[in-house]
Design an enzyme around this catalytic site. Structure first.
Site, PDB file in Angstrom:
ATOM      1  N   TRP A 167       0.797  -1.229   0.000  1.00  0.00           N
ATOM      2  CA  TRP A 167       0.000   0.000   0.000  1.00  0.00           C
ATOM      3  C   TRP A 167       0.819   1.263   0.000  1.00  0.00           C
ATOM      4  CZ3 TRP A 167       1.634   2.505   4.269  1.00  0.00           C
ATOM      5  CH2 TRP A 167       2.172   1.720   5.288  1.00  0.00           C
ATOM      6  N   ASN A 168       2.134   1.203   0.256  1.00  0.00           N
ATOM      7  CA  ASN A 168       2.820   2.457   0.578  1.00  0.00           C
ATOM      8  C   ASN A 168       3.190   3.312  -0.633  1.00  0.00           C
ATOM      9  OD1 ASN A 168       4.810   0.497   0.073  1.00  0.00           O
ATOM     10  ND2 ASN A 168       6.322   1.593   1.271  1.00  0.00           N
ATOM     11  N   LYS A 196      -2.463  -7.917  -8.194  1.00  0.00           N
ATOM     12  CA  LYS A 196      -3.280  -7.756  -6.987  1.00  0.00           C
ATOM     13  C   LYS A 196      -2.685  -6.651  -6.126  1.00  0.00           C
ATOM     14  CE  LYS A 196      -3.444  -9.157  -2.826  1.00  0.00           C
ATOM     15  NZ  LYS A 196      -4.021  -7.919  -2.278  1.00  0.00           N
ATOM     16  N   PRO A 197      -3.320  -5.480  -6.110  1.00  0.00           N
ATOM     17  CA  PRO A 197      -2.817  -4.415  -5.240  1.00  0.00           C
ATOM     18  C   PRO A 197      -3.264  -4.646  -3.794  1.00  0.00           C
ATOM     19  CG  PRO A 197      -4.480  -3.568  -6.799  1.00  0.00           C
ATOM     20  CD  PRO A 197      -4.506  -5.067  -6.877  1.00  0.00           C
ATOM     21  N   ALA A 198      -2.692  -3.896  -2.865  1.00  0.00           N
ATOM     22  CA  ALA A 198      -3.129  -3.983  -1.460  1.00  0.00           C
ATOM     23  C   ALA A 198      -4.584  -3.541  -1.383  1.00  0.00           C
ATOM     24  CB  ALA A 198      -2.256  -3.087  -0.591  1.00  0.00           C
ATOM     25  N   SER A 199      -5.369  -4.205  -0.536  1.00  0.00           N
ATOM     26  CA  SER A 199      -6.798  -3.866  -0.559  1.00  0.00           C
ATOM     27  C   SER A 199      -7.120  -2.568   0.171  1.00  0.00           C
ATOM     28  CB  SER A 199      -7.673  -5.014  -0.060  1.00  0.00           C
ATOM     29  OG  SER A 199      -7.013  -5.812   0.836  1.00  0.00           O
ATOM     30  N   GLY A 254       6.453  -6.427  -0.480  1.00  0.00           N
ATOM     31  CA  GLY A 254       5.700  -6.371   0.777  1.00  0.00           C
ATOM     32  C   GLY A 254       6.578  -6.791   1.933  1.00  0.00           C
ATOM     33  N   GLU A 303      10.726  -8.238  -3.202  1.00  0.00           N
ATOM     34  CA  GLU A 303      11.192  -6.931  -2.700  1.00  0.00           C
ATOM     35  C   GLU A 303      10.567  -6.766  -1.333  1.00  0.00           C
ATOM     36  OE1 GLU A 303      13.310  -5.110  -4.256  1.00  0.00           O
ATOM     37  OE2 GLU A 303      13.249  -5.876  -6.298  1.00  0.00           O
ATOM     38  N   LEU A 304      11.370  -6.953  -0.282  1.00  0.00           N
ATOM     39  CA  LEU A 304      10.792  -7.082   1.060  1.00  0.00           C
ATOM     40  C   LEU A 304      11.186  -5.920   1.979  1.00  0.00           C
ATOM     41  CD1 LEU A 304      11.436 -10.925   1.303  1.00  0.00           C
ATOM     42  CD2 LEU A 304       9.450  -9.740   0.366  1.00  0.00           C
ATOM     43  N   CYS A 340      10.025   1.765   1.988  1.00  0.00           N
ATOM     44  CA  CYS A 340      10.942   0.633   2.147  1.00  0.00           C
ATOM     45  C   CYS A 340      12.365   1.152   2.245  1.00  0.00           C
ATOM     46  CB  CYS A 340      10.787  -0.347   1.000  1.00  0.00           C
ATOM     47  SG  CYS A 340      10.891   0.420  -0.613  1.00  0.00           S
ATOM     48  N   GLU A 371      12.065  -3.775  11.424  1.00  0.00           N
ATOM     49  CA  GLU A 371      11.806  -2.647  10.532  1.00  0.00           C
ATOM     50  C   GLU A 371      10.833  -1.695  11.239  1.00  0.00           C
ATOM     51  OE1 GLU A 371       9.344  -3.454   6.990  1.00  0.00           O
ATOM     52  OE2 GLU A 371      10.511  -1.921   5.954  1.00  0.00           O
TER      53      GLU A 371
HETATM   54  P1  NAD Z   1       2.229  -7.024   3.106  1.00  0.00           P
HETATM   55  O1  NAD Z   1       3.215  -8.111   2.964  1.00  0.00           O
HETATM   56  O2  NAD Z   1       1.321  -7.060   4.275  1.00  0.00           O
HETATM   57  O3  NAD Z   1       1.293  -6.935   1.831  1.00  0.00           O
HETATM   58  C1  NAD Z   1       1.808  -6.748   0.530  1.00  0.00           C
HETATM   59  C2  NAD Z   1       0.829  -7.357  -0.472  1.00  0.00           C
HETATM   60  O4  NAD Z   1       0.800  -8.756  -0.262  1.00  0.00           O
HETATM   61  C3  NAD Z   1      -0.608  -6.867  -0.340  1.00  0.00           C
HETATM   62  O5  NAD Z   1      -1.171  -6.764  -1.627  1.00  0.00           O
HETATM   63  C4  NAD Z   1      -1.247  -7.972   0.442  1.00  0.00           C
HETATM   64  O6  NAD Z   1      -2.649  -8.058   0.242  1.00  0.00           O
HETATM   65  C5  NAD Z   1      -0.545  -9.193  -0.124  1.00  0.00           C
HETATM   66  N1  NAD Z   1      -0.545 -10.373   0.736  1.00  0.00           N
HETATM   67  C6  NAD Z   1      -0.661 -10.432   2.080  1.00  0.00           C
HETATM   68  N2  NAD Z   1      -0.625 -11.715   2.492  1.00  0.00           N
HETATM   69  C7  NAD Z   1      -0.473 -12.483   1.395  1.00  0.00           C
HETATM   70  C8  NAD Z   1      -0.352 -13.887   1.148  1.00  0.00           C
HETATM   71  N3  NAD Z   1      -0.401 -14.764   2.153  1.00  0.00           N
HETATM   72  N4  NAD Z   1      -0.188 -14.316  -0.111  1.00  0.00           N
HETATM   73  C9  NAD Z   1      -0.149 -13.430  -1.130  1.00  0.00           C
HETATM   74  N5  NAD Z   1      -0.256 -12.092  -0.980  1.00  0.00           N
HETATM   75  C10 NAD Z   1      -0.413 -11.624   0.269  1.00  0.00           C
HETATM   76  O7  NAD Z   1       3.068  -5.671   3.066  1.00  0.00           O
HETATM   77  P2  NAD Z   1       2.515  -4.193   3.336  1.00  0.00           P
HETATM   78  O8  NAD Z   1       2.321  -4.001   4.797  1.00  0.00           O
HETATM   79  O9  NAD Z   1       1.404  -3.886   2.412  1.00  0.00           O
HETATM   80  O10 NAD Z   1       3.756  -3.321   2.847  1.00  0.00           O
HETATM   81  C11 NAD Z   1       4.750  -2.838   3.687  1.00  0.00           C
HETATM   82  C12 NAD Z   1       5.997  -3.691   3.569  1.00  0.00           C
HETATM   83  O11 NAD Z   1       6.442  -3.689   2.232  1.00  0.00           O
HETATM   84  C13 NAD Z   1       7.153  -3.152   4.378  1.00  0.00           C
HETATM   85  O12 NAD Z   1       7.815  -4.221   4.991  1.00  0.00           O
HETATM   86  C14 NAD Z   1       8.052  -2.514   3.333  1.00  0.00           C
HETATM   87  O13 NAD Z   1       9.393  -2.399   3.676  1.00  0.00           O
HETATM   88  C15 NAD Z   1       7.839  -3.403   2.181  1.00  0.00           C
HETATM   89  N6  NAD Z   1       8.182  -2.731   0.960  1.00  0.00           N
HETATM   90  C16 NAD Z   1       9.286  -3.136   0.280  1.00  0.00           C
HETATM   91  C17 NAD Z   1       9.658  -2.484  -0.880  1.00  0.00           C
HETATM   92  C18 NAD Z   1      10.858  -2.931  -1.670  1.00  0.00           C
HETATM   93  O14 NAD Z   1      10.964  -2.546  -2.820  1.00  0.00           O
HETATM   94  N7  NAD Z   1      11.745  -3.723  -1.102  1.00  0.00           N
HETATM   95  C19 NAD Z   1       8.901  -1.417  -1.356  1.00  0.00           C
HETATM   96  C20 NAD Z   1       7.775  -1.029  -0.631  1.00  0.00           C
HETATM   97  C21 NAD Z   1       7.421  -1.696   0.520  1.00  0.00           C
END
Ligand code: NAD
Length: 447
Positions: A116-117, A140-143, A193, A215-216, A249, A351
């Protein structure tokens, strides 16, 4: 109500269920989106699989024309430029009457999952190289932040991209994530994510040996040496930590100061945090820092700060919610700076995805690098110094996908970006950004 895009059609969920999308500044509903289920995941992946052969065999020039027409982002332009320049190699072989070729073929159906960020940028990082390479996509974007993404995808799609090439499915990851990741017709998962989610995806992807790029999370260290330009370094630190309310991130998430400049640096950064980062509704004039994304997100950052304080850290600025009626309905937090943060506290080891900065003091560069590397993460990093020898040592030894020297966290389209360690693997941006979407195939031609 917003929709999903499946096989060229904008559709709602078959179940009729929806998800409310709320403004984090006041909790009001902005719009609703359909809540997809496994049957929509299947329809979208089937559409992408059906559209793949024609899209993959379309000439690069024609693919580029589709992508370029939208011009919604530099990213589109960057990768559209590659679509007609993908090429392989001629390789002489020891057999006289044979030679080898390498071809670069699209990997196939790509599932792109974004957080979502930065909903649009992170979508573009995946969709643009995937389409340029000749892959088809289910996104699939963040909901909580699907609206701008859905609109942008509809605009991109409206230039006449064939049905099924680009699809979206909405829904909570915990509910439809497994169906997407485990679908047997999916050839690659491009995920951004949290590290925990990435680990789960990697495990599930192993079942079908589906390739992944991850990309975590990150906890980027910044080292400030005794010869650094403190004014510039503190200005960069404030932007690096408080931009997007700390929800980035790549961000300045841990600061390591040489003793000689530590007091001056801390006074200046605390001053900036108090005076230069007015909090409020991001749509209002003069506001520099908006709310956090959700109530849960704020509670998480608050508990990380509380943990550091309980273990002896001192708050130099912020550390609490802003007071006043205008802040009651949003997930606000003041720009926060802490010193004397224990190295085993949560702010050091986890983090921190919010506007709170832990500061640590180090003896010298070796000490700084060792502490900077004592993290499971390895996304970005930076060093502030005028000494090229120190800068080079940091660039070589900091365990991260990026090191900025006298600068911070702007990721350039031209340079490959991606993490090491538990920040993931695989590159986005740069020419390397295409690699994850292309298969190198060898061909032997006998004559
Ligand atoms: P998240 O992992 O909660 O969610 C990311 C996406 O994954 C969402 O679309 C979510 O619905 C989906 N998702 C959740 N559970 C899932 C599953 N079991 N299977 C498949 N998809 C699933 O992350 P977030 O809270 O939305 O984002 C923040 C995180 O993302 C932070 O840790 C941040 O550092 C990281 N991030 C990393 C980068 C990068 O480029 N390395 C960039 C931006 C954000």
């Amino acid at each position: 109500m917003a929709t999903m895009l499946i096989d060229g059609q904008t559709v709602g969920a078959q179940t009729g269920k929806t998800i409310e999308v709320r403004n984090p500044a006041n909790g009001e509903i902005v719009d609703t989106i359909p809540k997809g289920s496994a049957s929509e995941v299947d329809a979208a992946v089937e559409a992408a699989a059906k559209a793949l052969p024609a899209w993959a065999s379309l000439s690069g020039t024609k693919r580029a024309a589709f992508i370029e027409a939208t011009r919604v982002a530099e990213n589109l332009e960057f990768f559209a430029g590659f679509a007609d320049k993908l090429r392989g190699d001629y390789v002489p072989l020891e057999d006289q009457n044979k030679f080898g070729l390498t071809m670069r073929r699209p990997v196939g159906v790509v599932v792109a999952i974004t957080p979502w960020n930065f909903p649009l940028t992170l979508m573009a990082n995946k969709v643009c190289p995937a389409l340029a390479a000749g892959c088809t996509v289910v996104l699939k974007p963040a909901s909580t932040t699907p609206l701008a993404t859905q609109k942008t995808i509809e605009i991109i799609n409206s230039v006449g991209i064939p049905a099924g090439v680009l699809n979206t499915v909405h829904g909570p990851g915990a509910e439809i994530g497994d169906a997407l990741v485990s679908h047997p017709k999916v050839n690659k998962i491009a995920f951004t994510g949290q590290t925990e989610t990435g680990k789960r995806i990697m495990k599930l992807a192993a079942e079908n040996v589906t390739r992944v790029t991850l990309e975590l999370g990150g906890s980027d260290p910044m080292i400030v040496c005794d010869d650094a330009d403190i004014r510039r370094a503190t200005a960069a630190t404030a932007i690096g930590r408080f931009f997007n309310a700390g929800q980035a991130c790549l961000a300045v998430k841990r600061v390591y100061l040489f003793e000689q400049i530590a007091e001056e640096f801390m006074t200046k950064i605390a001053d900036r945090a108090r005076k230069e980062w007015p909090v409020g509704d991001g749509l209002k004039e003069g506001v520099k820092m908006g709310p956090l994304h959700t109530e849960r997100q704020r509670a998480e950052v608050e508990s990380q700060v509380a943990d550091a304080v309980k273990r002896g850290a001192k708050v130099l600025a912020g550390g609490k919610r802003p007071e006043g009626k205008e802040f009651e309905k949003g997930w606000y937090m003041e720009a926060t700076v802490l010193r004397d943060v224990p190295e085993d506290s949560r702010m050091a080891t986890e983090e921190v995805f919010g506007p709170a900065l832990p500061i640590f003091i180090v003896k010298d560069l070796d000490d700084a690098i060792a502490k900077a590397n004592a993290s499971v993460y390895g996304l970005g990093s930076s060093i502030w110094t005028k000494d090229l020898a120190k800068a080079r040592k940091a660039a070589e030894l900091l365990e991260a996908g990026y090191t900025w020297i006298n600068d911070i966290q702007v990721a350039y389209d031209q340079l490959p970006f991606g993490g090491t360690k538990q920040s993931g693997f695989g590159k986005e941006h740069g020419i390397e950004g295409l690699d994850g979407y292309l298969e190198k195939k060898s061909v032997v031609l006998a004559y």
